[in-house]
Scaffold this motif. Structure first.
Motif, PDB file in Angstrom:
ATOM      1  N   UNK A 143      43.740 -71.313  23.316  1.00 40.85           N
ATOM      2  CA  UNK A 143      43.138 -72.620  22.591  1.00 40.85           C
ATOM      3  C   UNK A 143      43.176 -73.745  23.616  1.00 40.85           C
ATOM      4  N   UNK A 144      41.956 -74.381  23.462  1.00 38.31           N
ATOM      5  CA  UNK A 144      41.780 -75.365  24.555  1.00 38.31           C
ATOM      6  C   UNK A 144      41.536 -75.168  25.735  1.00 38.31           C
ATOM      7  N   UNK A 145      41.277 -74.030  26.118  1.00 39.51           N
ATOM      8  CA  UNK A 145      40.988 -73.252  27.400  1.00 39.51           C
ATOM      9  C   UNK A 145      39.378 -73.628  27.491  1.00 39.51           C
ATOM     10  N   UNK A 193      29.319 -53.085  20.613  1.00 41.03           N
ATOM     11  CA  UNK A 193      28.306 -53.381  21.461  1.00 41.03           C
ATOM     12  C   UNK A 193      27.970 -54.992  21.154  1.00 41.03           C
ATOM     13  N   UNK A 194      27.597 -55.856  22.056  1.00 35.09           N
ATOM     14  CA  UNK A 194      27.264 -57.148  21.671  1.00 35.09           C
ATOM     15  C   UNK A 194      26.309 -57.418  22.832  1.00 35.09           C
ATOM     16  N   UNK A 195      25.621 -58.778  22.635  1.00 37.22           N
ATOM     17  CA  UNK A 195      24.709 -59.354  23.555  1.00 37.22           C
ATOM     18  C   UNK A 195      25.352 -60.132  24.517  1.00 37.22           C
ATOM     19  N   UNK A 196      26.352 -60.771  23.976  1.00 41.55           N
ATOM     20  CA  UNK A 196      27.259 -61.828  25.069  1.00 41.55           C
ATOM     21  C   UNK A 196      28.635 -61.712  24.291  1.00 41.55           C
ATOM     22  N   UNK A 197      29.720 -61.982  25.380  1.00 42.89           N
ATOM     23  CA  UNK A 197      31.158 -62.169  25.089  1.00 42.89           C
ATOM     24  C   UNK A 197      31.733 -63.232  25.296  1.00 42.89           C
ATOM     25  N   UNK A 198      32.518 -63.831  24.351  1.00 46.06           N
ATOM     26  CA  UNK A 198      33.466 -65.021  24.653  1.00 46.06           C
ATOM     27  C   UNK A 198      34.763 -64.664  24.378  1.00 46.06           C
ATOM     28  N   UNK A 199      35.674 -65.603  24.905  1.00 42.51           N
ATOM     29  CA  UNK A 199      37.113 -65.084  24.550  1.00 42.51           C
ATOM     30  C   UNK A 199      37.549 -65.356  23.314  1.00 42.51           C
ATOM     31  N   UNK A 200      38.281 -64.429  22.638  1.00 45.52           N
ATOM     32  CA  UNK A 200      38.652 -64.489  21.237  1.00 45.52           C
ATOM     33  C   UNK A 200      39.692 -65.534  20.809  1.00 45.52           C
ATOM     34  N   UNK A 201      40.777 -65.581  21.940  1.00 46.14           N
ATOM     35  CA  UNK A 201      41.679 -66.695  21.577  1.00 46.14           C
ATOM     36  C   UNK A 201      42.554 -66.381  20.582  1.00 46.14           C
ATOM     37  N   UNK A 202      43.051 -65.250  20.516  1.00 45.25           N
ATOM     38  CA  UNK A 202      43.922 -64.815  19.389  1.00 45.25           C
ATOM     39  C   UNK A 202      45.043 -65.415  19.158  1.00 45.25           C
ATOM     40  N   UNK A 203      45.618 -65.910  18.061  1.00 46.70           N
ATOM     41  CA  UNK A 203      46.790 -66.660  17.744  1.00 46.70           C
ATOM     42  C   UNK A 203      47.340 -66.485  16.645  1.00 46.70           C
ATOM     43  N   UNK A 204      48.421 -66.976  15.959  1.00 51.36           N
ATOM     44  CA  UNK A 204      49.001 -66.734  14.655  1.00 51.36           C
ATOM     45  C   UNK A 204      48.267 -67.550  13.685  1.00 51.36           C
ATOM     46  N   UNK A 205      47.392 -68.339  14.094  1.00 52.76           N
ATOM     47  CA  UNK A 205      46.824 -69.286  12.993  1.00 52.76           C
ATOM     48  C   UNK A 205      45.430 -68.690  12.749  1.00 52.76           C
TER      49      UNK A 205
END
Length: 810
Positions: A143-145, A193-205
């Motif tokens: 988060x915030x990256x 499958x996807x066209x573009x990927x971004x970071x998921x930033x998985x957290x407990x919230x």
């Protein structure tokens, strides 16, 4: 070589026989090869990653009194952190449950793309390096990256002209700037499958409070899957203990499975059942061809007897028959490749995009080997009975009988009758299974919709956009766009909903704040809607009122519930005035009729009635809007007084008047949404019905050939009996009895076989029982009429028999 040349001459003399065999082989083996290509891609062919055997995912087993359930384990934020930090045997990553839609602006162009969200190390787990740039870093996955994006090769080429200088450039994705840090290799197959990927930033919230992520793992060097399973169960022990505490008598454990097995878990059962169905087709074809070969051997008995008398051995006769069979099998196999190619193209057209978790179902070397093996095995099978018959050839009787009679004709007939009975038994099973699936599809498509779909057009829009996390801007977009749509000539009303009938809704716990049920928090479908939503869809209002423009962000919080929610959770049909919610309760101001919805949690069919709570879009909190729009695309709907030309273009123009950077991702009629919800059932019906029709055709041909051969074989006998006073109708009944007896025995055997075989369809049936009397009666009636027709038509040749000419020929 002499055997081969002689075999070719024999087959060319009887072109009808050769063509019949080759076509039968082509259809039956081609169907098997086409379905096997799907089985191969889904279950057999290794995944296209380095060391795929070291790739896995995590399943959970929940066992209880008399019950056990295994399924792929969803991962929440807490479980992800525990997996990442406390399981040293694996390198782990997570991805979102599915690729959601997003709006991409590169330069001046705006386009809708499929955006996947993955954790750092995701591409490393798959063993893949970008062709340009790099993977995501751990800082970018916090988060915030920094906002980073990795492009697929296809998007890099279509939107950026394959420019290698794209690394480090900025794009506008989801309403905020992202820096392109990598481009994936071409033809790279992804679990998602996807066209573009971004970071998921998985957290407990946020979305991490639920099991909304999917984990994939790669076994580290020197580690074993047993070690990984032990560490996973230790890391997730608290989760398992909490579940067992709330569900006394249950036990939870986790285990890793190969990634390929995990990806195909939901489709494994239907695909294996389909492979069994095409195997039935192959057995029916073998029975048919064995019957044809028996007839051919019977007619060539004088030839074989002559050759034996001149010094040929029985092995020479057998070798000749096997040679002819292999030539036919090879020709049929080559034709089967063409049929398989065409069938596979049809299957790929029939299947919706991304239905299979693999991106390449083709006729590869393994499929071609299967086709060759099936061809050779089939030639052995359909040549086995004729070979056994020739071994029992009575040389003296054959020569004495001459060319007008065959040896053991009655024995051949009994064998062929048994083969026909077997064919019909297998056909009964296929027809019954396809009939049950047809009735399931009819049941689902005729469920009461609960609304009026006439002249309704819907358009989906991705609002996974940082600009519209602000409730005020979200409300302004709705107000301005809907006002513009209502000005379109012919439009009666317009509205917005987070989801529509036939679509899945957002599942959430809804706390009951008053009454004897106070404190209960059942799971329900939560949908925000704008005013005129119920009027646009003409969903009946059973009590109270619908939302109006006076239900604003500053007014009393209100809600509308459907019949199912009122009856199941509030235990009364009219629950207006009740309070729902935790901190600031909502007052129920209306009750509306149930509408058909795609399932949420724990549903047992593709379309169902879900307990639903509707809230005004103007009162939807920002947190709900931000999270819901990650998974769902809200729909703009309009009702017109009659069909309007150019409606979709006018709807897009109306949306552009509120925000030119938002493109609709697609336009749909409500019938399209219903078809989308029952896609799996339609695919199953199409494939199995096609196979059942092929089985029915082969069985009809088998009966027709049996009776036709009896007419030819017994022409002399029939002529004599008619000359002695018998009638033509008596002769027709006598000959036709063989076909009808075979059909009757096959129908009886088919019912017995169905009692066991149809059990595998139970999980795919909705609204109909496995042993549905109407379906089984219909199958028997159809097969009975086909058998009667296939028997009657060849017996008409008896009417053309002239006793005098028959006796003169003798």
């Amino acid at each position: 070589m002499p055997d081969v040349r002689f075999a070719f001459r024999q087959l060319l003399r009887n072109k009808a026989f050769a063509v019949t065999v080759i076509v039968t082989l082509a259809l039956s083996i081609g169907a098997n090869s086409a379905i096997f290509s799907v089985v191969n891609a889904l279950l057999i062919r290794p995944l296209p990653y380095p060391q795929p055997e070291r790739l896995g995912t995590i399943f959970g087993n929940v066992s209880g009194p008399g019950n056990a359930e295994d399924e792929r384990s969803g991962v929440d934020g807490e479980k992800w952190e525990l997996l990442r930090d406390n399981v040293p045997s694996v390198l782990a990553a997570v991805q979102s449950g599915f690729a959601a839609g997003a709006n991409l602006k590169a330069g001046s162009a705006v386009e809708y793309v499929h955006a996947g969200r993955v954790s750092a190390h995701y591409f490393e787990v798959l063993g893949t390096l970008p062709r340009l740039g790099r993977n995501f870093t751990e800082d970018e996955d916090r988060d915030g990256g920094p906002q980073a994006a990795v492009l697929s090769d296809g998007l890099w080429r279509s939107a950026f002209g394959a420019d290698p200088r794209v690394i480090g450039t900025n794009i506008l994705l989801k309403g905020e700037p992202y820096t392109i840090v990598g481009v994936l290799p071409p033809h790279f197959s992804m679990p998602q499958p996807a066209d573009i990927f971004t970071p998921i930033r998985a957290s407990r919230h946020g979305e991490g409070t639920g099991n909304n992520f999917t984990a994939i793992v790669r076994l580290r060097p020197g580690a074993t899957w047993q070690q990984a399973d032990t560490q996973i169960n230790a890391a997730w022990a608290d989760h398992a203990n909490r579940f067992e505490k709330h569900n006394p008598g249950t036990h939870v454990s986790y285990y890793s499975v190969p990634l390929q097995q995990g990806q195909s878990a939901d489709l494994r059962g239907p695909v294996v059942a389909l492979m069994g169905a095409v195997a039935f087709i192959l057995m029916i074809a073998c029975a048919n061809l064995a019957g044809l070969m028996l007839v051919r051997v019977a007619r060539r008995t004088p030839e074989f007897a002559t050759r034996l008398a001149l010094g040929a051995s029985r092995w020479d006769i057998l070798r000749q028959l096997w040679t002819e069979g292999i030539i036919l099998a090879l020709a049929g196999g080559l034709a089967a490749v063409l049929v398989a190619f065409g069938s596979l193209r049809a299957i790929n057209t029939l299947l919706p995009p991304d239905m299979l978790p693999v991106q390449n179902t083709s006729l590869d070397g393994r499929v071609l080997f299967f086709t060759a093996l099936a061809s050779i095995a089939t030639s052995v099978l359909f040549g086995l009975l004729p070979a056994l018959q020739t071994r029992r050839l009575d040389l003296r009787a054959a020569i004495a009988a001459g060319s007008s009679r065959s040896v053991s004709a009655s024995g051949h007939t009994r064998v062929r009758q048994a083969l026909i009975a077997g064919e019909i038994a297998l056909t009964v099973v296929l027809l019954a299974a396809s009939g049950l699936l047809v009735r399931t599809l009819v049941y689902l498509e005729t469920l009461p919709p609960g609304f009026d779909a006439t002249n309704v057009m819907a358009a989906r829009l991705s609002l996974d956009d940082v600009r519209y996390h602000d409730p005020a801007k979200f409300r302004d977009l709705l107000t301005r766009s809907l006002a513009a749509m209502r000005r379109i000539p012919g439009v009666e009303s317009a509205a917005v909903g987070l989801s529509l009938p036939y679509e899945r809704g957002l599942n959430d716990g809804v706390k009951i704040a008053d009454g004897k049920e106070a404190g209960n928090q059942p799971t329900a479908t939560v949908i925000y809607v704008s005013p005129q939503y119920f009027e646009t869809l003409r969903i009946p209002v059973l009590a109270g009122r619908t939302f109006t423009d006076t239900d604003t962000a500053n007014s009393q919080r209100v809600a509308i519930i459907n019949q199912s929610f009122a009856r199941r959770y509030l235990h009364k049909p009219d629950a207006t005035g009740r309070q729902l919610g935790a901190d600031v309760p909502r007052q129920v101001v209306g009750i509306v009729a149930d509408v058909a919805k795609a399932p949420g949690f724990d549903s047992d069919q593709p379309l169902n009635v879900e307990p639903t709570i509707y809230v005004p879009a103007t009162q939807a909190p920002g947190a709900l809007i931000a999270v819901a729009h990650i998974w769902f695309q809200p729909s703009w709907i309009v009702r017109t007084s009659s069909p309007v030309s150019g409606l979709t273009e006018q709807m897009q123009h109306a949306l552009a008047s509120a925000d030119p950077s938002l493109p609709f991702s697609g336009f749909y009629r409500m019938t399209d949404l219903r078809a989308e919800a029952v896609t799996m059932q339609r695919v199953e019906v199409t494939l199995l019905t096609t196979l059942a029709a092929l089985a029915l055709l082969l069985s009809a041909i088998g009966i027709f050939a049996l009776v036709s051969n009896l007419v030819v074989q017994r022409t002399r006998e029939i002529g004599i009996r008619i000359a002695l006073g018998s009638s033509y109708s008596q002769a027709m009944v006598e000959i036709g009895r063989s076909g009808l007896v075979s059909a009757g025995c096959g129908l009886g055997a088919g019912l017995v076989l169905s009692a066991f075989a149809l059990r595998v369809t139970k999980s795919a049936l909705y609204g109909v029982r496995v042993y549905d009397p109407l379906t089984l009666f219909g199958v028997l009636a159809v097969l009975g009429m086909i058998a009667l027709g296939a028997t009657y038509l060849p017996t008409l040749r008896i009417a053309r028999i002239h006793p005098a000419e028959t006796l003169r020929a003798e």
